[in-house]
Design a protein around this motif. Structure first.
Motif, short mmCIF file in Angstrom:
data_model
loop_
_atom_site.label_atom_id
_atom_site.label_comp_id
_atom_site.label_asym_id
_atom_site.label_seq_id
_atom_site.Cartn_x
_atom_site.Cartn_y
_atom_site.Cartn_z
N ALA A 99 -7.36 3.83 9.56
CA ALA A 99 -8.64 4.18 9.30
C ALA A 99 -9.53 3.59 8.32
N GLY A 100 -8.71 2.66 7.74
CA GLY A 100 -9.10 1.87 6.43
C GLY A 100 -9.17 2.55 5.13
N VAL A 101 -8.38 3.41 4.95
CA VAL A 101 -8.06 4.14 3.81
C VAL A 101 -6.89 3.66 3.10
N GLY A 102 -6.95 3.82 1.84
CA GLY A 102 -5.78 3.64 1.04
C GLY A 102 -5.25 5.02 0.40
N VAL A 103 -4.04 5.09 0.56
CA VAL A 103 -3.20 6.22 0.14
C VAL A 103 -2.57 6.01 -1.19
N VAL A 104 -2.48 6.74 -2.23
CA VAL A 104 -1.81 6.71 -3.49
C VAL A 104 -1.03 8.03 -3.53
N TRP A 105 0.30 8.22 -3.17
CA TRP A 105 0.95 9.32 -3.40
C TRP A 105 1.00 9.80 -4.77
N VAL A 106 0.59 10.57 -5.47
CA VAL A 106 0.86 11.35 -6.97
C VAL A 106 2.11 12.13 -6.87
N ASN A 107 2.25 13.07 -5.90
CA ASN A 107 3.31 13.78 -5.88
C ASN A 107 3.91 13.62 -4.14
N PRO A 108 4.81 12.75 -3.91
CA PRO A 108 5.03 12.52 -2.47
C PRO A 108 5.90 13.99 -1.81
N PRO A 109 5.37 13.89 -0.48
CA PRO A 109 6.02 15.17 0.00
C PRO A 109 7.67 15.02 0.01
N MET A 110 8.31 16.00 -0.14
CA MET A 110 9.67 16.13 -0.41
C MET A 110 10.39 16.99 0.83
N GLU A 111 11.49 16.74 1.19
CA GLU A 111 12.11 17.46 2.20
C GLU A 111 13.59 17.75 1.76
N ALA A 143 22.31 21.27 -1.75
CA ALA A 143 20.89 20.85 -1.06
C ALA A 143 20.61 19.78 -1.85
N THR A 144 20.02 18.78 -1.23
CA THR A 144 19.54 17.59 -1.99
C THR A 144 18.08 17.45 -1.60
N VAL A 145 17.23 17.04 -2.43
CA VAL A 145 15.76 16.67 -2.00
C VAL A 145 15.65 15.28 -2.05
N HIS A 146 15.04 14.90 -0.95
CA HIS A 146 14.65 13.28 -0.88
C HIS A 146 13.12 13.54 -0.47
N ALA A 147 12.60 12.08 -0.96
CA ALA A 147 11.15 11.96 0.01
C ALA A 147 11.23 11.98 1.52
N ASP A 148 10.18 12.68 1.97
CA ASP A 148 9.94 12.74 3.30
C ASP A 148 9.41 11.51 3.99
N VAL A 149 10.36 10.58 4.26
CA VAL A 149 10.06 9.12 4.65
C VAL A 149 9.29 9.23 6.02
N ALA A 150 9.54 9.95 6.85
CA ALA A 150 8.91 9.79 8.30
C ALA A 150 7.58 10.33 8.05
N TYR A 151 7.27 11.52 7.33
CA TYR A 151 5.70 11.72 7.07
C TYR A 151 5.18 10.87 6.24
N ILE A 152 5.73 10.44 5.35
CA ILE A 152 4.94 9.14 4.46
C ILE A 152 4.66 8.09 5.26
N VAL A 157 1.55 9.27 7.70
CA VAL A 157 0.32 9.24 7.01
C VAL A 157 -0.23 7.76 6.62
N GLU A 158 0.71 7.24 6.20
CA GLU A 158 0.24 5.62 5.81
C GLU A 158 -0.09 4.84 6.93
N LYS A 159 0.26 5.03 8.03
CA LYS A 159 0.08 4.33 9.13
C LYS A 159 -1.47 5.03 9.53
N ALA A 160 -1.68 6.06 9.66
CA ALA A 160 -2.75 6.51 10.05
C ALA A 160 -3.94 6.33 8.92
N ALA A 161 -3.74 6.29 7.81
CA ALA A 161 -4.65 5.88 6.89
C ALA A 161 -4.92 4.35 7.02
#
Length: 70
Positions: free
Chosen positions: A54-66, A35-44, A47-51
């Motif tokens: 809404a006028g909110v900035g997002v900083v990923w400290v631990n990006p979601p992985m799949e 198994a390999t683990v990569h960043a969940d690009v679709a989810y990221i 979330v960034e589009k919705a943010a």
């Protein structure tokens, strides 16, 4: 008293190490591929589009992985 503790401690340590050695194969639960683990690009992106809307900035400290099974 001290001589009785040494064999018990050594037996406990041996059982503990044997248990740790078997956890890797037990966690695979029968899977033979790797198994390999990569960043969940679709989810990221979602979330960034919705943010952004809404006028909110997002900083990923631990990006979601799949996990992707090969």
């Amino acid at each position: 008293m001290n001589t009785a503790r040494k064999p018990l401690f050594l037996a406990f340590a041996a059982l503990l190490l044997a248990g740790c050695a078997t956890t890797d194969t037990a966690s695979l639960s029968g899977r033979t591929g790797k198994a390999t683990v990569h960043a969940d690009v679709a989810y990221i992106q979602a979330v960034e589009k919705a943010a952004k809307e809404a006028g909110v900035g997002v900083v990923w400290v631990n990006p979601p992985m799949e996990r992707r099974d090969d």
